[in-house]
Enzyme design. Structure first.
Site, PDB file in Angstrom:
ATOM      1  N   ASN A 183       0.829  -1.200   0.000  1.00 29.39           N
ATOM      2  CA  ASN A 183       0.000   0.000   0.000  1.00 29.39           C
ATOM      3  C   ASN A 183       0.863   1.249   0.000  1.00 29.39           C
ATOM      4  O   ASN A 183       2.058   1.200   0.299  1.00 29.39           O
ATOM      5  CB  ASN A 183      -0.921   0.003   1.229  1.00 29.39           C
ATOM      6  CG  ASN A 183      -1.965  -1.088   1.143  1.00 29.39           C
ATOM      7  OD1 ASN A 183      -2.481  -1.380   0.076  1.00 29.39           O
ATOM      8  ND2 ASN A 183      -2.266  -1.720   2.261  1.00 29.39           N
ATOM      9  N   CYS A 184       0.236   2.364  -0.321  1.00 28.66           N
ATOM     10  CA  CYS A 184       0.882   3.674  -0.343  1.00 28.66           C
ATOM     11  C   CYS A 184       1.638   3.879   0.966  1.00 28.66           C
ATOM     12  O   CYS A 184       1.104   3.555   2.029  1.00 28.66           O
ATOM     13  CB  CYS A 184      -0.187   4.746  -0.530  1.00 28.66           C
ATOM     14  SG  CYS A 184       0.470   6.409  -0.584  1.00 28.66           S
ATOM     15  N   PRO A 185       2.846   4.378   0.916  1.00 29.27           N
ATOM     16  CA  PRO A 185       3.598   4.895  -0.224  1.00 29.27           C
ATOM     17  C   PRO A 185       4.593   3.899  -0.809  1.00 29.27           C
ATOM     18  O   PRO A 185       5.445   4.278  -1.607  1.00 29.27           O
ATOM     19  CB  PRO A 185       4.347   6.070   0.389  1.00 29.27           C
ATOM     20  CG  PRO A 185       4.715   5.571   1.763  1.00 29.27           C
ATOM     21  CD  PRO A 185       3.514   4.731   2.188  1.00 29.27           C
ATOM     22  N   LEU A 186       4.524   2.628  -0.432  1.00 28.83           N
ATOM     23  CA  LEU A 186       5.562   1.675  -0.840  1.00 28.83           C
ATOM     24  C   LEU A 186       5.713   1.480  -2.348  1.00 28.83           C
ATOM     25  O   LEU A 186       6.855   1.423  -2.831  1.00 28.83           O
ATOM     26  CB  LEU A 186       5.359   0.346  -0.125  1.00 28.83           C
ATOM     27  CG  LEU A 186       5.594   0.410   1.397  1.00 28.83           C
ATOM     28  CD1 LEU A 186       5.256  -0.913   2.050  1.00 28.83           C
ATOM     29  CD2 LEU A 186       7.014   0.818   1.704  1.00 28.83           C
ATOM     30  N   ASP A 223      -2.731  -1.632  -5.169  1.00 33.35           N
ATOM     31  CA  ASP A 223      -3.360  -0.538  -4.428  1.00 33.35           C
ATOM     32  C   ASP A 223      -4.104   0.377  -5.402  1.00 33.35           C
ATOM     33  O   ASP A 223      -3.480   0.979  -6.277  1.00 33.35           O
ATOM     34  CB  ASP A 223      -2.289   0.249  -3.674  1.00 33.35           C
ATOM     35  CG  ASP A 223      -2.836   1.412  -2.863  1.00 33.35           C
ATOM     36  OD1 ASP A 223      -4.068   1.594  -2.823  1.00 33.35           O
ATOM     37  OD2 ASP A 223      -2.024   2.147  -2.270  1.00 33.35           O
TER      38      ASP A 223
END
Length: 82
Positions: free
Chosen positions: A20-23, A47
């Protein structure tokens, strides 16, 4: 924002599915840092927010967002290194 031939000629691919954000953006940033100008990076993400995230990332960094496409189990983002 679509160059279908680009998807077949990417220089590097990052699998960020399940993250998920920000990965997904962080993985893309790291990969782009090691690439040469003009090379293509394909990032696979699950995501749904990654669509907006990659659009904003491209605007902020000057890297070109070549394509965003829904695939069977993920969203493919193709970026060209500036």
């Amino acid at each position: 924002m679509s160059d279908s031939a680009a998807v077949d000629k990417v220089d590097m691919e990052v699998d960020a599915r399940g993250l998920n954000c920000p990965l997904p953006i962080l993985k893309a940033k790291k990969a782009l840092a090691g690439m040469q100008s003009g090379q293509l990076l394909r990032v696979l993400a699950t995501d749904p927010g990654s669509v907006r995230d990659f659009q904003a990332f491209a605007r902020q960094t000057g890297n070109e967002l070549v394509e965003q496409r829904q695939e069977s189990d993920s969203i493919a983002h193709v970026m060209r290194r500036r």
